[in-house]
Design a protein around this motif. Structure first.
Motif, PDB file in Angstrom:
ATOM      1  N   HIS A   1     135.505  -4.388   1.319  1.00  9.87           N
ATOM      2  CA  HIS A   1     134.936  -4.703   0.076  1.00  9.87           C
ATOM      3  C   HIS A   1     133.555  -4.292  -0.263  1.00  9.87           C
ATOM      4  N   ARG A   2     132.894  -4.407   0.880  1.00 11.10           N
ATOM      5  CA  ARG A   2     131.243  -3.804   0.917  1.00 11.10           C
ATOM      6  C   ARG A   2     130.306  -4.668   0.006  1.00 11.10           C
ATOM      7  N   ASP A   3     130.612  -5.917  -0.080  1.00 13.56           N
ATOM      8  CA  ASP A   3     129.644  -6.969  -0.704  1.00 13.56           C
ATOM      9  C   ASP A   3     128.661  -7.092   0.194  1.00 13.56           C
ATOM     10  N   GLU A   4     127.202  -6.672  -0.497  1.00 13.45           N
ATOM     11  CA  GLU A   4     126.005  -7.103   0.201  1.00 13.45           C
ATOM     12  C   GLU A   4     125.868  -8.492   0.540  1.00 13.45           C
ATOM     13  N   LYS A   5     126.124  -9.233  -0.470  1.00 12.33           N
ATOM     14  CA  LYS A   5     125.854 -10.611  -0.339  1.00 12.33           C
ATOM     15  C   LYS A   5     126.653 -11.294   0.671  1.00 12.33           C
ATOM     16  N   LEU A   6     128.074 -10.846   0.892  1.00  8.05           N
ATOM     17  CA  LEU A   6     128.752 -11.694   1.963  1.00  8.05           C
ATOM     18  C   LEU A   6     128.255 -11.200   3.346  1.00  8.05           C
ATOM     19  N   PHE A   7     127.800  -9.811   3.589  1.00  8.02           N
ATOM     20  CA  PHE A   7     127.366  -9.396   4.644  1.00  8.02           C
ATOM     21  C   PHE A   7     126.074 -10.181   5.123  1.00  8.02           C
ATOM     22  N   TYR A   8     125.087 -10.650   4.159  1.00  4.84           N
ATOM     23  CA  TYR A   8     124.192 -11.413   4.495  1.00  4.84           C
ATOM     24  C   TYR A   8     124.520 -12.894   5.072  1.00  4.84           C
ATOM     25  N   LYS A   9     125.381 -13.337   4.333  1.00  3.60           N
ATOM     26  CA  LYS A   9     126.076 -14.646   4.305  1.00  3.60           C
ATOM     27  C   LYS A   9     126.654 -14.861   5.910  1.00  3.60           C
ATOM     28  N   PHE A  10     127.435 -14.052   6.139  1.00  2.09           N
ATOM     29  CA  PHE A  10     128.389 -14.091   7.497  1.00  2.09           C
ATOM     30  C   PHE A  10     127.939 -13.317   8.693  1.00  2.09           C
TER      31      PHE A  10
ATOM     32  N   ALA B   1     142.959 -15.593  -3.054  1.00  2.00           N
ATOM     33  CA  ALA B   1     141.605 -15.228  -2.852  1.00  2.00           C
ATOM     34  C   ALA B   1     141.306 -13.883  -3.197  1.00  2.00           C
ATOM     35  N   VAL B   2     141.878 -13.024  -2.243  1.00  2.00           N
ATOM     36  CA  VAL B   2     141.763 -11.783  -2.630  1.00  2.00           C
ATOM     37  C   VAL B   2     141.982 -11.095  -3.873  1.00  2.00           C
TER      38      VAL B   2
ATOM     39  N   HIS C   1     137.828 -18.358   5.532  1.00  2.00           N
ATOM     40  CA  HIS C   1     138.792 -18.689   6.156  1.00  2.00           C
ATOM     41  C   HIS C   1     139.046 -18.016   7.562  1.00  2.00           C
ATOM     42  N   HIS C   2     139.003 -16.673   7.869  1.00  2.00           N
ATOM     43  CA  HIS C   2     139.135 -15.954   8.814  1.00  2.00           C
ATOM     44  C   HIS C   2     137.779 -16.544   9.885  1.00  2.00           C
ATOM     45  N   CYS C   3     136.730 -16.706   9.539  1.00  5.38           N
ATOM     46  CA  CYS C   3     135.751 -17.196  10.494  1.00  5.38           C
ATOM     47  C   CYS C   3     136.319 -18.444  11.268  1.00  5.38           C
ATOM     48  N   GLN C   4     136.702 -19.362  10.396  1.00  5.63           N
ATOM     49  CA  GLN C   4     137.331 -21.020  10.775  1.00  5.63           C
ATOM     50  C   GLN C   4     138.326 -20.768  11.553  1.00  5.63           C
ATOM     51  N   HIS C   5     138.963 -19.689  11.596  1.00  8.54           N
ATOM     52  CA  HIS C   5     140.202 -19.709  12.514  1.00  8.54           C
ATOM     53  C   HIS C   5     140.009 -18.646  13.639  1.00  8.54           C
ATOM     54  N   ASP C   6     138.579 -18.419  13.814  1.00  7.68           N
ATOM     55  CA  ASP C   6     138.043 -17.413  14.872  1.00  7.68           C
ATOM     56  C   ASP C   6     138.872 -16.037  14.697  1.00  7.68           C
ATOM     57  N   GLU C   7     139.147 -15.629  13.430  1.00  2.00           N
ATOM     58  CA  GLU C   7     139.644 -14.212  13.423  1.00  2.00           C
ATOM     59  C   GLU C   7     138.525 -13.439  12.881  1.00  2.00           C
ATOM     60  N   TYR C   8     137.398 -13.133  13.719  1.00  2.00           N
ATOM     61  CA  TYR C   8     136.416 -12.458  13.542  1.00  2.00           C
ATOM     62  C   TYR C   8     136.534 -10.950  13.098  1.00  2.00           C
ATOM     63  N   ASP C   9     137.411 -10.313  13.717  1.00  2.00           N
ATOM     64  CA  ASP C   9     137.771  -8.909  13.560  1.00  2.00           C
ATOM     65  C   ASP C   9     138.430  -8.779  11.926  1.00  2.00           C
ATOM     66  N   GLU C  10     139.137  -9.816  11.637  1.00  2.00           N
ATOM     67  CA  GLU C  10     139.771  -9.695  10.341  1.00  2.00           C
ATOM     68  C   GLU C  10     138.535  -9.989   9.496  1.00  2.00           C
ATOM     69  N   ALA C  11     137.804 -10.948   9.518  1.00  2.00           N
ATOM     70  CA  ALA C  11     136.541 -11.296   8.921  1.00  2.00           C
ATOM     71  C   ALA C  11     135.835  -9.871   8.358  1.00  2.00           C
ATOM     72  N   LEU C  12     135.669  -9.157   9.521  1.00  2.00           N
ATOM     73  CA  LEU C  12     134.708  -7.921   9.443  1.00  2.00           C
ATOM     74  C   LEU C  12     135.469  -6.927   8.387  1.00  2.00           C
ATOM     75  N   ASN C  13     136.719  -6.886   8.805  1.00  2.73           N
ATOM     76  CA  ASN C  13     137.603  -5.940   8.027  1.00  2.73           C
ATOM     77  C   ASN C  13     137.475  -6.160   6.615  1.00  2.73           C
ATOM     78  N   VAL C  14     137.532  -7.470   6.248  1.00  2.00           N
ATOM     79  CA  VAL C  14     137.452  -7.993   4.712  1.00  2.00           C
ATOM     80  C   VAL C  14     135.906  -7.267   4.321  1.00  2.00           C
TER      81      VAL C  14
END
Length: 974
Positions: free
Chosen positions: A589-598, A560-561, A572-585
């Motif tokens: 990658h600094r995608d605005e749409k993903l910031f809005y969504k998650f 996926a990367v 995937h990271h959010c489903q596995h409670d890996e919130y720090d990893e999700a935020l790191n991604v």
């Protein structure tokens, strides 16, 4: 997807039978058609030289395109093959019965030695016409010469070796003098250095060859009838000119290494092949009694340079007693034997006779064969005919021989420009590796062939060689063209399935940990390959299904990367409670749409880090799209956590200088909810100009009223210019605040007075403070004591207002005095104005008879004119002509109208029967009207001097020539 691949493998088994049936009817397994459309030119192409010798040919030598032949008894013919039409004939000048025995020509074609059967030797240089005898050589029958290819020049042979019929080897040197044709002795020296022997004693030295190896080492090869000797030694650097005596001296007491064969032709001959000019020979072929000894030359060996030796035994059709071979030459892959009536070419790779050329009896017996090493041409002659062989594409079938010898690298080297042959070699190599269980090498070769894909794949499947099958598929995939999208998709999907199967097997075996890591790295390299990127992207849904079916979440995230499907990675990271990893991604990658969504999910668990990430994104994020996440979060969070939302909103307002109303409104709501102390400072910082305020005033007023923030409400009322409401509310909070509000409407004294009256009433009626009420009078100049008195109760004594009443009366007196003074000043001003008007009426100017108009330069008094105070004088019509174009349109129209009226008043009446009184009245009215019209015209035309007034200033930027008449004016000057 796995079932699809299983079905595909089953189809492979079915397709092989079809392919075999197709092969049985002649369909080739290669994609190439191996057909020759026209007859190929033979490797050895014979050409008869158009030359009829006047006498029989005794001997012929050729080197560097220089051909020399001995004709008859006393004639020598030299031909430069670059200029064959200019032969050079030299007479030997011999009167005795001496005949030419042999001739020797060096590698440059400059030095020719002529051995006579009378044991004499002659020398001829290419640059001269006269033959000279070598006196020191007399008494020796010369059999061979070893030329010095390293020190020789056109005028000097350098040290050379000479072999005689008695077995002696001599060292000699021949030099051409620069001052004259020859020096006294052209042969500088002639000394014996060695004697070759066989078991019966000294034997003729049939051949001599000098070669230099590495590190100054020299190799000298000498042959007799049955033996081949090698002399090896070093010549010290700088002493090469001294000759080779030191090399032979080493073997003075013992024989050097040699090869010996029992049979005897009565002579022997050795030939060498040199690939390039001025390089060392690479192979040799020695013709002797038992056959031909041939091989390669290895200059790195210490004692003998002969390597890979093989013997080609004479076949039954060559009888050394009847038709023994005469000469031998060597090419890259063949040696040619000259027999009395034919030429045989033998391949040095397999020892097979590949060419045989029979000569007609009319040409006579073949005498000698020799090769020009510089141009790789072969010459053959009889006593009366000369032939030449051209060697053309000698390596054309070499690939096949190397292939049959299983030397596949060499075979591929010699057919790299012939794809149909290369395909055959690769198929043979692949089959050879497969039979020898070198499956990976076999897969690499099969992938480069045009053989049927299904057949090869099934071979590896049946042999249970998944790793080799993967290698085959990888190589096949890398060779596909971009247009072959279906094949690329199939191979990519199949490889993914194979990799996942293989990784699943290895992962469960701890002993295969290193192999698992290596295979994982290969799989990741395959997934990230730029060549596979488009195919994987177009079929990513299938790849995701394969990864999911194998439960390989690690590679699902990795894939996926690569596909830049960061939404899937973050989910995937959010489903596995890996919130720090999700935020790191997200941060990486600094995608605005993903910031809005998650962000709504992440801020519930790591609010501070999320806000830090938002701040790091800066203006790339639109804060309006993040407000829903903040609203959901702030409704359920504590005050301390709400501070994170306030921190981001403050960053947007103060750092990014956001002007969006929604952002400012939300920040206001947060301040009103949790930070009332920051609310008023924010409002004051926003200012009081409604056009520069970014929050909604009505929303802010309602919000502050709901939360009881009265001071904030007062500020908002002031901004909205609702001063009465502001004062009313301020009086509930602080009288001083109300006073500051009352002074705001500076342009509306009535309203300001009204506001101060509200304050006074509040002070008197609510606070009952007379002193403070009197202070209000001093704070506002608009309030008088009489305005405030109605608010006081009746029982208040006048003592409280005595001072205020006195002050009020004094103010009235001062005001009356000021009015009187202003009236007197106005009267004086009116008087001065009347005097100035009277003075202006009495002003005049004098005009001399010779004065001229400032515009036309004609006498002024001839026509009506104007005189200005500045001194300029103009005719009426000249001034009108100058002023009119520069007047505004409305004045031009008015002037034209006045001129028409003036013209109408000057016309006489058309009626001749009017009463006299009526005419008099009409004339009076007409004259009065005419004077008024002229006055109006004067006001427009003569308002100012055309040269000194504003008209001249306004015309400063106008061009001298009217743009519309520019072309006409320019033509008039030509």
């Amino acid at each position: 997807m796995a079932s699809i691949l299983d079905e595909y493998e089953d189809s492979l088994h079915r397709s092989v039978s079809v392919q075999q049936s197709r092969a049985s009817v002649g369909i080739p397994h290669s994609g190439y058609v191996n057909a020759r459309l026209e007859k190929e030119t033979p490797i050895f192409n014979k050409q008869r030289i158009d030359f009829a010798p006047p006498e029989k040919i005794n001997s012929l030598v050729v080197s560097s395109n220089q051909l020399c032949m001995s004709l008859g008894k006393d004639t020598l013919l030299r031909i430069d093959l670059g200029k064959p039409d200019e032969p050079n004939q030299v007479e030997l000048g011999r009167k005795d019965e001496a005949k030419v025995y042999k001739m020797f020509l060096d590698h440059t074609g400059s030095h020719l030695l002529i051995a006579l059967n009378t044991s004499e030797c002659l020398y001829l240089n290419r640059s001269v016409q006269k033959v000279r005898a070598l006196s020191r050589w007399k008494g020796h029958l010369i059999e061979s010469v070893g030329w010095n290819k390293f020190l020789g020049s056109e005028t000097n042979t350098g040290p050379i070796l000479v072999g005689t019929s008695q077995g002696q080897i001599y060292e000699a040197e021949i030099c051409v003098s620069e001052g004259s044709l020859f020096s006294t002795n052209p042969d500088q020296y002639f000394r014996q250095v060695y004697t070759l022997e066989e078991e019966s004693g000294p034997a003729p030295v049939c051949c001599l060859e000098i070669e230099r190896g590495m590190e100054g080492k020299f190799f000298i090869i000498a042959t007799t009838r049955k033996r081949l000797f090698q002399f090896v030694g070093k010549v010290p650097e700088g002493t090469e000119q001294q000759g080779f005596s030191s090399i032979f001296a080493v073997h003075a007491d013992h024989l050097p290494s040699f090869r010996e064969f029992p049979a005897n032709l009565g002579f022997s001959e050795i030939a060498f092949y040199t690939p390039k000019l001025r390089s060392n020979p690479r192979s040799f072929a020695w013709m002797m009694g038992n056959g031909v000894l041939y091989g390669t030359l290895d200059y790195s060996r210490p004692d003998s340079i002969l390597s890979d030796e093989r013997v080609w035994v004479y076949p039954p059709d060559i009888d050394i007693t009847v038709n023994k071979p005469i000469s031998i030459v060597l090419t890259q892959f063949h040696f040619l034997l000259l027999l009395p009536d034919r030429v045989k070419a033998v391949c040095t790779l397999n020892g097979q006779v590949v060419f045989q050329d029979l000569f007609l009896e009319k040409f006579g017996l073949l005498t000698r064969m020799i090769k020009d090493p510089t141009v790789q041409q072969i010459w053959i002659h009889t006593e009366k005919v000369v032939f030449r062989y051209h060697v053309q594409r000698e390596s054309r079938d070499v690939w096949k021989m190397y292939m049959n010898m299983n030397k596949f690298d060499l075979a591929k080297e010699y057919c790299k420009d012939r794809p149909e042959c290369l395909d055959i070699v690769l198929a043979k190599e692949a089959e050879h590796c497969f039979q020898n269980k070198r499956y990976l090498d076999s897969a690499k070769c099969y992938a480069l062939t045009q053989n049927y894909f299904e057949e090869i794949a099934l071979k590896f499947i049946e042999a249970k060689q998944e790793e080799a099958l993967m290698e085959f598929l990888i190589k096949k995939l890398s060779n596909l063209k971009p247009s072959e999208k279906t094949q690329t998709t199939l191979l990519t999907t199949w490889l993914t399935e194979l990799y996942l199967n293989w990784l699943g097997i290895l992962q469960g075996d701890p002993s295969q940990r290193n192999l698992y890591l290596d295979t994982r790295e290969k799989f990741r390299t395959f997934l990230s390959s730029p060549k596979n990127k488009d195919c994987l992207f177009n079929n990513r849904a299938s790849i995701y299904e394969l990864l999911a079916s194998h439960g390989d979440t690690e590679h699902m995230v990795y894939f996926a990367v690569i596909m830049q499907d960061y939404e899937r990675v973050v989910a995937h990271h959010c489903q596995h409670d890996e919130y720090d990893e999700a935020l790191n991604v997200l941060s990486r990658h600094r995608d605005e749409k993903l910031f809005y969504k998650f962000s709504p999910v992440l801020i519930q668990h790591i609010p501070k880090k999320v806000v830090d990430a938002w701040i790091s994104m800066g203006s790339r994020l639109d804060a309006r799209n993040l407000i829903p996440a903040l609203v959901n979060y702030s409704q359920s969070a504590s005050t301390q956590q709400i501070n994170e939302a306030i921190r981001y909103m403050e960053f947007c307002v103060y750092q990014l200088e956001e002007t969006q109303q929604a952002i400012h409104n939300y920040l206001l709501s947060l301040y009103a909810l949790c930070r009332p102390d920051s609310l008023l400072s924010y409002l004051e910082q926003a200012g009081t100009n409604p056009n520069r305020i970014h929050y909604d005033l009505k929303y802010a007023l309602r919000l502050c009223a709901e939360h009881g923030h009265h001071r904030a409400c007062v500020h908002i009322y002031k901004v909205m210019e609702l001063y009465e409401e502001a004062v009313d509310l301020a009086l509930q909070v602080d009288v001083d605040l109300a006073k500051s509000c009352a002074d705001l409407p500076e342009d509306d004294e009535e309203l300001r007075k009204k506001l101060w009256l509200k304050i006074a009433r509040h002070v008197v009626q609510e606070e009952k403070d007379v002193k403070k009420a009197m202070a209000c009078l001093s704070s506002c100049a608009l309030l008088k004591i009489e305005d405030v008195l109605p608010f006081f109760p009746d029982f208040v004594t006048i003592d409280h207002f005595k001072e205020a009443i006195c002050n009020s009366l004094e103010d009235y007196n001062k005001h009356i005095e000021e009015l009187k003074r202003e009236m007197e000043e106005a009267t004086q001003s009116a008087k001065r104005i009347r005097e100035d008007i009277q003075e202006m009426r009495n002003k005049y100017g004098s005009v001399e008879p010779q004065e001229k108009c400032a515009a036309c330069d004609f006498p002024l008094l001839n026509r009506p004119f104007y005189l200005f105070l500045c001194g300029h004088m103009f005719h009426y019509d000249c001034l009108l002509q100058a002023v009119f174009p520069n007047l505004p349109a409305y004045k031009q129209a008015k002037l034209e109208d006045l001129q028409k009226k003036l013209a109408a008043t000057s016309q006489p009446s058309k009626s001749h029967h009017r009463p006299k009184d009526a005419d008099t009245i009409s004339l009076g009215k007409g004259q009065q009207s005419r004077e008024q019209i002229k006055a109006d015209i004067d006001d427009i035309v003569a308002a100012e001097c055309v040269y000194c007034g504003e008209l001249m200033i306004r015309s400063i930027d106008k061009p001298f020539i009217d743009p519309q008449k520019y072309e006409e004016e320019m033509q008039s000057w030509l």
